[in-house]
Scaffold this motif. Structure first.
Motif, mmCIF file in Angstrom:
data_model
loop_
_atom_site.group_PDB
_atom_site.id
_atom_site.type_symbol
_atom_site.label_atom_id
_atom_site.label_comp_id
_atom_site.label_asym_id
_atom_site.label_seq_id
_atom_site.Cartn_x
_atom_site.Cartn_y
_atom_site.Cartn_z
ATOM 1 N N GLU A 163 27.305 31.874 4.640
ATOM 2 C CA GLU A 163 26.260 31.754 3.624
ATOM 3 C C GLU A 163 25.115 30.867 4.110
ATOM 4 N N VAL A 164 25.447 29.775 4.792
ATOM 5 C CA VAL A 164 24.397 28.888 5.300
ATOM 6 C C VAL A 164 23.554 29.611 6.351
ATOM 7 N N GLN A 165 24.203 30.327 7.266
ATOM 8 C CA GLN A 165 23.449 31.022 8.321
ATOM 9 C C GLN A 165 22.606 32.159 7.749
ATOM 10 N N TYR A 166 23.156 32.874 6.791
ATOM 11 C CA TYR A 166 22.401 33.964 6.167
ATOM 12 C C TYR A 166 21.172 33.414 5.450
ATOM 13 N N GLN A 167 21.346 32.292 4.745
ATOM 14 C CA GLN A 167 20.204 31.694 4.059
ATOM 15 C C GLN A 167 19.175 31.190 5.065
ATOM 16 N N ALA A 168 19.639 30.661 6.187
ATOM 17 C CA ALA A 168 18.708 30.210 7.223
ATOM 18 C C ALA A 168 17.859 31.371 7.730
ATOM 19 N N ILE A 169 18.475 32.522 7.936
ATOM 20 C CA ILE A 169 17.736 33.698 8.400
ATOM 21 C C ILE A 169 16.698 34.118 7.360
ATOM 22 N N LYS A 170 17.075 34.085 6.091
ATOM 23 C CA LYS A 170 16.129 34.446 5.029
ATOM 24 C C LYS A 170 14.975 33.451 4.959
ATOM 25 N N TYR A 171 15.293 32.156 5.062
ATOM 26 C CA TYR A 171 14.227 31.149 5.084
ATOM 27 C C TYR A 171 13.268 31.407 6.243
ATOM 28 N N GLN A 172 13.825 31.635 7.418
ATOM 29 C CA GLN A 172 12.989 31.773 8.611
ATOM 30 C C GLN A 172 11.991 32.913 8.463
ATOM 31 N N GLN A 173 12.390 33.960 7.776
ATOM 32 C CA GLN A 173 11.488 35.088 7.554
ATOM 33 C C GLN A 173 10.307 34.706 6.663
ATOM 34 N N GLN A 174 10.460 33.632 5.880
ATOM 35 C CA GLN A 174 9.418 33.197 4.951
ATOM 36 C C GLN A 174 8.595 32.030 5.493
ATOM 37 N N TRP A 175 9.024 31.449 6.604
ATOM 38 C CA TRP A 175 8.401 30.232 7.124
ATOM 39 C C TRP A 175 7.426 30.571 8.247
ATOM 40 N N PRO A 176 6.313 29.854 8.370
ATOM 41 C CA PRO A 176 5.460 30.040 9.554
ATOM 42 C C PRO A 176 6.248 29.740 10.824
ATOM 43 N N ALA A 177 6.042 30.542 11.849
ATOM 44 C CA ALA A 177 6.828 30.401 13.078
ATOM 45 C C ALA A 177 6.696 29.014 13.687
ATOM 46 N N GLN A 178 5.508 28.416 13.581
ATOM 47 C CA GLN A 178 5.295 27.105 14.195
ATOM 48 C C GLN A 178 5.989 25.980 13.429
ATOM 49 N N ASP A 179 6.500 26.292 12.243
ATOM 50 C CA ASP A 179 7.157 25.276 11.418
ATOM 51 C C ASP A 179 8.673 25.431 11.412
ATOM 52 N N TRP A 180 9.196 26.205 12.358
ATOM 53 C CA TRP A 180 10.642 26.473 12.375
ATOM 54 C C TRP A 180 11.162 26.327 13.800
ATOM 55 N N LEU A 181 12.271 25.598 13.941
ATOM 56 C CA LEU A 181 12.936 25.458 15.238
ATOM 57 C C LEU A 181 14.422 25.722 15.050
ATOM 58 N N SER A 182 14.961 26.644 15.832
ATOM 59 C CA SER A 182 16.396 26.939 15.806
ATOM 60 C C SER A 182 17.029 26.474 17.108
ATOM 61 N N LEU A 183 18.115 25.726 16.984
ATOM 62 C CA LEU A 183 18.867 25.257 18.141
ATOM 63 C C LEU A 183 20.353 25.410 17.855
ATOM 64 N N SER A 184 21.099 25.837 18.849
ATOM 65 C CA SER A 184 22.546 25.821 18.706
ATOM 66 C C SER A 184 23.046 24.398 18.945
ATOM 67 N N PHE A 185 24.284 24.163 18.580
ATOM 68 C CA PHE A 185 24.906 22.854 18.768
ATOM 69 C C PHE A 185 24.855 22.436 20.234
ATOM 70 N N SER A 186 25.148 23.357 21.134
ATOM 71 C CA SER A 186 25.126 23.021 22.560
ATOM 72 C C SER A 186 23.700 22.821 23.060
ATOM 73 N N GLN A 187 22.751 23.610 22.562
ATOM 74 C CA GLN A 187 21.355 23.445 22.975
ATOM 75 C C GLN A 187 20.802 22.086 22.559
ATOM 76 N N LEU A 188 21.260 21.586 21.424
ATOM 77 C CA LEU A 188 20.775 20.298 20.932
ATOM 78 C C LEU A 188 20.994 19.195 21.957
ATOM 79 N N PHE A 189 22.064 19.305 22.734
ATOM 80 C CA PHE A 189 22.409 18.271 23.704
ATOM 81 C C PHE A 189 21.924 18.601 25.116
ATOM 82 N N SER A 190 21.221 19.708 25.271
ATOM 83 C CA SER A 190 20.738 20.099 26.595
ATOM 84 C C SER A 190 19.347 19.530 26.841
#
Length: 255
Positions: A163-190
């Motif tokens: 549910e959290v991931q699905y809502q994130a996808i829906k939010y992202q479709q409504q947000w300006p691209a420059q105002d959204w950053l997606s990172l995986s847990f492993s990417q956060l530490f890279s």
């Protein structure tokens, strides 16, 4: 001034992120789960964000406005605000940006179970830590909500992850691209993820990374909990959602 919110299930490095950002600059107000469960993500929804604890939420909104009007950027980490981001975007007269941190579904479940999420307590006077409850028609798995009482704690955590991931996808479709950053847990530490994060926060010269290794606190849950998925493993929607986020299908061989 900008308000930043971290969108996650929890157990995705947000405490580490908070401690890191708090050392960067005095122009950031960085808080981790300021209302904790006061957001009531189990009962409030994206469509009706103020059904419960409306006074508390309005007061929190007022405090965020005060930080922004004083010339500070506001950064809120932690999981409970995930159903209120659209409300913040509507109510705040400043730019609202989102950092979506996600983690592989079954890894998330294993980590959440260490906190006994959705696990009945040994003690009858303690309530179950429900991070989510089905009900809203717009939810990802709404058509299966009659299955909820049949699920074990691991499955309820997996449903919550979806549910959290699905809502994130829906939010992202409504947000300006420059105002959204997606990172995986492993990417956060890279190194690359840290670079993306610093640029997104407008602080490209940040050099303070106090902890270099991935840390998953709470090594043992208080209750031993099974991690099989007899009901949800039959739902291909979960496989498709995981693949959409770049993860292997958790139940590729179950159907």
């Amino acid at each position: 001034m900008t308000a930043y919110f971290v969108l996650s299930t929890g157990r995705c490095g947000t405490q580490w992120l908070t401690e890191t950002l708090q050392q960067w600059d005095d122009n950031f107000v960085v808080v981790h789960e300021p209302l904790h469960f006061g957001y009531r993500p189990d009962l409030n929804t994206v469509q009706q964000p103020l059904l419960h604890n409306s006074d508390m939420l309005e007061q929190h909104l007022h405090q965020i406005r005060q930080h922004l009007h004083s010339g500070k950027h506001y950064i809120e980490t932690g999981f409970p605000c995930w159903r209120h981001l659209h409300w913040f975007k509507q109510q705040l007269d400043h730019t609202v940006k989102v950092i979506h941190i996600h983690r592989a579904p079954l890894d998330t479940v294993a980590s959440l179970l260490k906190l006994n999420a959705f696990v009945p307590s040994f003690w009858p006077h303690l309530t179950i830590k429900n991070l989510y409850l089905p009900g809203a028609e717009q939810d990802f798995l709404h058509q299966y909500q009659e299955l909820w009482p049949q699920l074990n704690p691991a499955e309820k955590n997996l449903w919550y992850w979806a549910e959290v991931q699905y809502q994130a996808i829906k939010y992202q479709q409504q947000w300006p691209a420059q105002d959204w950053l997606s990172l995986s847990f492993s990417q956060l530490f890279s190194a690359q993820g840290k670079q993306q994060l610093t640029h997104f926060l407008g602080y490209p010269n940040a050099v303070c990374w106090p902890v270099q290794d991935i840390v998953d606190q709470f090594g043992l849950g208080l209750v031993h909990t099974q991690t099989d998925y007899p009901v949800l493993s039959k739902l291909d929607e979960l496989n498709q959602l995981a693949k959409r986020l770049g993860y292997p299908a958790p139940f590729a061989n179950s159907n």
